[in-house]
Design a protein around this motif. Structure first.
Motif, short mmCIF file in Angstrom:
data_model
loop_
_atom_site.label_atom_id
_atom_site.label_comp_id
_atom_site.label_asym_id
_atom_site.label_seq_id
_atom_site.Cartn_x
_atom_site.Cartn_y
_atom_site.Cartn_z
N ARG A 106 2.87 13.07 11.26
CA ARG A 106 3.47 13.17 12.59
C ARG A 106 2.52 12.70 13.68
NH1 ARG A 106 6.85 18.91 12.94
NH2 ARG A 106 8.52 18.31 11.52
N ILE A 107 3.12 12.08 14.69
CA ILE A 107 2.42 11.75 15.93
C ILE A 107 3.28 12.33 17.05
CG2 ILE A 107 1.51 9.95 17.43
CD1 ILE A 107 1.35 8.12 15.00
N GLY A 108 2.80 13.41 17.66
CA GLY A 108 3.61 14.06 18.69
C GLY A 108 4.95 14.51 18.11
N GLU A 109 6.04 14.09 18.77
CA GLU A 109 7.38 14.45 18.32
C GLU A 109 7.99 13.42 17.37
OE1 GLU A 109 9.28 17.24 18.87
OE2 GLU A 109 7.33 17.99 19.51
N ARG A 110 7.16 12.50 16.91
CA ARG A 110 7.66 11.47 16.00
C ARG A 110 7.14 11.74 14.59
NH1 ARG A 110 5.69 6.34 19.34
NH2 ARG A 110 3.98 7.81 19.70
N GLU A 111 8.01 11.65 13.62
CA GLU A 111 7.64 11.79 12.22
C GLU A 111 7.66 10.41 11.57
OE1 GLU A 111 8.60 15.34 9.57
OE2 GLU A 111 10.12 13.87 8.95
N ILE A 112 6.57 10.07 10.88
CA ILE A 112 6.44 8.78 10.21
C ILE A 112 6.59 9.00 8.72
CG2 ILE A 112 5.07 6.69 9.99
CD1 ILE A 112 5.75 7.50 12.91
N GLU A 113 7.48 8.24 8.11
CA GLU A 113 7.73 8.37 6.67
C GLU A 113 7.65 7.00 6.00
OE1 GLU A 113 11.17 9.91 3.52
OE2 GLU A 113 11.43 10.16 5.68
N PHE A 114 6.96 6.94 4.86
CA PHE A 114 6.81 5.71 4.10
C PHE A 114 7.84 5.67 2.98
CE2 PHE A 114 4.85 3.03 0.80
CZ PHE A 114 4.52 1.92 1.53
N ARG A 115 8.72 4.65 3.02
CA ARG A 115 9.75 4.51 1.99
C ARG A 115 9.92 3.04 1.64
NH1 ARG A 115 13.04 7.38 5.75
NH2 ARG A 115 14.53 5.65 5.77
N ASN A 116 9.79 2.72 0.35
CA ASN A 116 10.07 1.37 -0.14
C ASN A 116 9.34 0.28 0.65
OD1 ASN A 116 11.92 2.42 -2.07
ND2 ASN A 116 13.50 2.54 -0.49
N GLY A 117 8.06 0.51 0.92
CA GLY A 117 7.26 -0.49 1.59
C GLY A 117 7.38 -0.52 3.10
N ILE A 118 8.11 0.43 3.70
CA ILE A 118 8.30 0.46 5.15
C ILE A 118 7.94 1.83 5.68
CG2 ILE A 118 9.97 0.25 7.03
CD1 ILE A 118 11.56 -1.67 5.29
N PHE A 119 7.20 1.86 6.81
CA PHE A 119 6.96 3.09 7.55
C PHE A 119 8.07 3.24 8.58
CE2 PHE A 119 2.74 2.02 6.01
CZ PHE A 119 2.18 3.26 5.70
N ALA A 170 6.25 0.50 10.81
CA ALA A 170 5.36 -0.46 10.16
C ALA A 170 6.02 -1.00 8.91
CB ALA A 170 4.03 0.20 9.81
N LYS A 171 5.59 -2.19 8.50
CA LYS A 171 6.12 -2.81 7.29
C LYS A 171 4.99 -3.28 6.39
CE LYS A 171 10.52 -4.63 9.08
NZ LYS A 171 11.33 -5.85 9.27
N THR A 172 5.25 -3.26 5.10
CA THR A 172 4.33 -3.85 4.14
C THR A 172 5.04 -5.01 3.45
OG1 THR A 172 5.00 -2.41 2.31
CG2 THR A 172 3.23 -1.63 3.73
N GLU A 173 4.29 -6.07 3.21
CA GLU A 173 4.84 -7.23 2.52
C GLU A 173 3.86 -7.64 1.44
OE1 GLU A 173 6.10 -11.89 3.35
OE2 GLU A 173 5.35 -10.63 4.97
N VAL A 174 4.32 -7.69 0.19
CA VAL A 174 3.49 -8.10 -0.94
C VAL A 174 3.97 -9.45 -1.42
CG1 VAL A 174 2.67 -7.55 -3.25
CG2 VAL A 174 3.09 -5.71 -1.60
N ILE A 175 3.11 -10.46 -1.39
CA ILE A 175 3.44 -11.78 -1.89
C ILE A 175 2.99 -11.89 -3.33
CG2 ILE A 175 3.05 -14.25 -1.55
CD1 ILE A 175 2.46 -13.62 1.39
N ASN A 176 3.88 -12.32 -4.23
CA ASN A 176 3.55 -12.39 -5.65
C ASN A 176 2.33 -13.26 -5.91
OD1 ASN A 176 5.65 -10.74 -6.46
ND2 ASN A 176 7.09 -12.44 -6.66
N VAL A 177 1.52 -12.83 -6.88
CA VAL A 177 0.30 -13.55 -7.22
C VAL A 177 0.58 -14.58 -8.29
CG1 VAL A 177 -2.02 -13.29 -8.12
CG2 VAL A 177 -1.05 -11.52 -6.70
N ASP A 178 0.00 -15.77 -8.14
CA ASP A 178 0.15 -16.85 -9.10
C ASP A 178 -1.10 -16.91 -9.96
OD1 ASP A 178 0.60 -19.14 -10.51
OD2 ASP A 178 0.56 -20.48 -8.79
N ASP A 179 -0.95 -16.66 -11.27
CA ASP A 179 -2.07 -16.74 -12.20
C ASP A 179 -2.09 -18.08 -12.94
OD1 ASP A 179 -2.99 -14.25 -11.58
OD2 ASP A 179 -1.98 -13.24 -13.22
#
Length: 317
Positions: free
Chosen positions: A102-115, A132-141
């Motif tokens: 929590r930040i003040g009266e806001r609750e932050i929750e992380f679900r499926n790569g997104i805050f 907030a968002k998370t983005e994972v780019i696939n790795v090329d081996d």
């Protein structure tokens, strides 16, 4: 000192808020009934991130979390290692085991790569927006890292070595191996992941050492096998320095060490991740202007459980 790698994986977290750059002492509170970290305002949130920026060992994070009145995502038995790998390292301690804070009266929750930010949490008229968002780019081996391209940009990237095998035998746990063919690659690598908040200028860059397995399927290569059991031993030491593009130092040199191993009774599936270092900026400077200098030396042993093939090598990156 060598500079290590290029841009293949990028995890970008875009934070949407505005905050002061004051680095005064943090004043945090915990709601024991809700078992959640509660920060009074965005300024305290920023100060907490700056404090974490000064930590150079996991033990410092663990010592900090022991003083809190909630179970962190990092310590929770409810969150799998694969889930944890998708959460930026510092947020593994900020989030509780329900992946909230929590930040003040806001609750932050992380679900499926997104805050997600939920405001007016004490009201029946809750408002949910993307925090907030998370983005994972696939790795090329498809190829090992070119050793002539040794710059690992602080914006994100990877330096990797891998070996391809055709599996001969396989064992589940400590059972006897059986014949079982599979085409696969064992990969050990350094990875830089960036977290950014463009609206108020915060940027964080994290360095990890990781192990993974890639598997050949009819549709192509699957770059993170999570079903095949593996064994490993790591005995690594090194140091890191963050430098501006002109070579001037930004973060002082810090040493690190990684000592870990497993056995047939606790085999590895999926990616194994070891945090090395984090550094934060609150000036809005583009991390593309910064590079990590990283030295890593030591032993890497990695194999599929029960197979006759293995990686057993010393590295000097």
């Amino acid at each position: 000192m060598k500079k290590v790698p290029s841009l293949f994986i990028l995890l970008i977290v875009t934070l949407v808020f505005s905050c002061s750059t004051d680095q005064s002492e943090i004043n945090t509170t915990n709601d024991e009934n809700l078992s959640i970290l509660s920060l009074n305002d965005m300024k305290e949130f920023q100060n907490l991130l700056i404090t974490f920026n000064n930590y150079n060992s996991i033990k410092q994070f663990e010592d900090w979390s022991e003083k809190q009145a909630y179970i962190t995502a990092y310590s929770s038995d409810k969150i799998s290692q694969e889930e944890l790998n998708n959460i930026p390292f510092t947020f593994q301690f900020i989030l509780n085991e329900d992946k909230k804070f929590r930040i003040g009266e806001r609750e932050i929750e992380f679900r499926n790569g997104i805050f997600y930010e939920v405001s007016n949490i004490s009201s029946d008229n809750k408002n949910e927006i993307v925090f907030a968002k998370t983005e994972v780019i696939n790795v090329d081996d498809s190829q090992n890292t070119d050793p002539s391209k040794t710059t690992l940009n602080a914006n994100g990237g990877e330096y990797k070595e891998w070996t391809e095998f055709v599996r001969q035998t396989y064992a589940s746990g400590c059972s006897a191996p059986i014949n079982k063919s599979l085409r696969y690659r064992l990969v050990h690598y350094l990875e830089v992941i960036k977290t950014t908040g463009p609206s108020w200028g915060f940027s964080q860059t994290d360095v990890y050492f990781k192990l993974r397995m890639s598997q050949k399927k009819s549709s192509g290569w699957h770059y993170n096998n999570t079903s095949t059991e593996r064994l490993y031993t790591l005995n690594l030491t090194g140091n890191t320095t963050l430098k501006y593009y002109d070579g001037s130092g930004v973060a002082p040199m810090q040493n690190f060490s990684i000592y870990d191993s497993n056995s047939c009774s606790n085999t590895l599936k999926g990616t194994k991740s070891y945090w090395i270092r984090s550094f934060s900026l609150v000036t809005g400077t583009n991390f593309s202007l910064y590079n990590w200098d990283i030295n890593v030396n030591g032993l890497v042993f990695h194999k599929v459980n029960g197979d006759t093939n293995e990686i057993n090598t010393t590295i000097s990156w």
